[in-house]
Motif scaffolding. Structure first.
Motif, PDB file in Angstrom:
ATOM      1  N   SER A  92       0.771  -1.219   0.123  1.00 47.23           N
ATOM      2  CA  SER A  92       0.085   0.000  -0.064  1.00 47.23           C
ATOM      3  C   SER A  92       0.901   1.242  -0.152  1.00 47.23           C
ATOM      4  O   SER A  92       0.721   2.312  -0.725  1.00 47.23           O
ATOM      5  N   GLU A  96       1.057   4.088  -2.628  1.00 46.02           N
ATOM      6  CA  GLU A  96       0.690   5.494  -2.499  1.00 46.02           C
ATOM      7  C   GLU A  96       1.783   6.487  -3.064  1.00 46.02           C
ATOM      8  O   GLU A  96       1.638   7.708  -3.356  1.00 46.02           O
ATOM      9  N   GLN A 113       0.158  -3.158  -7.138  1.00 46.84           N
ATOM     10  CA  GLN A 113      -1.171  -3.296  -7.003  1.00 46.84           C
ATOM     11  C   GLN A 113      -1.771  -4.521  -7.134  1.00 46.84           C
ATOM     12  O   GLN A 113      -2.465  -4.864  -6.202  1.00 46.84           O
ATOM     13  N   PHE A 116      -0.750  -6.319  -3.588  1.00 46.80           N
ATOM     14  CA  PHE A 116      -1.545  -5.672  -2.581  1.00 46.80           C
ATOM     15  C   PHE A 116      -2.936  -6.430  -2.522  1.00 46.80           C
ATOM     16  O   PHE A 116      -3.506  -6.812  -1.550  1.00 46.80           O
TER      17      PHE A 116
END
Length: 158
Positions: A92, A96, A113, A116
């Motif tokens: 994460s 970000e 991604q 995650f």
């Protein structure tokens, strides 16, 4: 009986030292609830409760031996969630931070991604399994017995 906060799945349930048999919530809901208190033979998990059939005496001892879940997902235990699944925190943070990276490979974002989503999916699946544990299906014959003339006495599906 209300289940403990970290309940995952029952190993065994005893009522006054008698081992009870697990049934599904559908089976339990189909039973006659007008029957008075007695010695339960079965239990079913419905939401956050164990329910007994036939209904038991309120003063009897019930022993629940169960597996505990390691992590439950809610707002109060986010630090525990990241402690148990540090890769969730890592991916994460990478997602970000991606817009701020210079000369970043676009494939990195998709990789992070994906990882995650994979970790979060596993946590969600484990949480779903824990929520729905305790309802093992069982099937038995639709006919309970044969009378002296060879005719079946109609029974129910369990």
């Amino acid at each position: 009986m209300t289940l403990p906060a970290r309940y995952k799945e029952a190993k065994a349930v005893t009522y006054s030292d008698r081992l009870l048999q697990r049934k599904t919530d559908q089976w339990y809901n189909a039973q006659d609830k007008t029957r008075g208190p007695g010695q339960p033979l079965y239990f079913a998990r419905i939401g956050n409760e164990l329910r007994f059939w036939p209904q038991g005496d309120e003063n009897a001892d019930v022993t629940l031996t169960y597996y505990e879940q390691q992590v439950s997902i809610d707002d109060s235990n986010i630090p525990t969630l990241f402690t148990q699944f540090p890769e969730l925190y890592l991916f994460s943070a990478l997602i970000e931070g991606y817009p701020f990276l210079q000369n970043a490979d676009p494939n990195d974002f998709a990789t992070w991604q994906g990882k995650f989503t994979q970790v979060l999916g596993q946590i969600d699946y484990d949480s779903w399994r824990e929520e729905n544990s305790g309802s093992t299906s069982s099937v038995s014959a639709g006919y309970d017995s044969i009378d002296g003339t060879g005719n079946y006495t109609r029974g129910g599906y369990y």
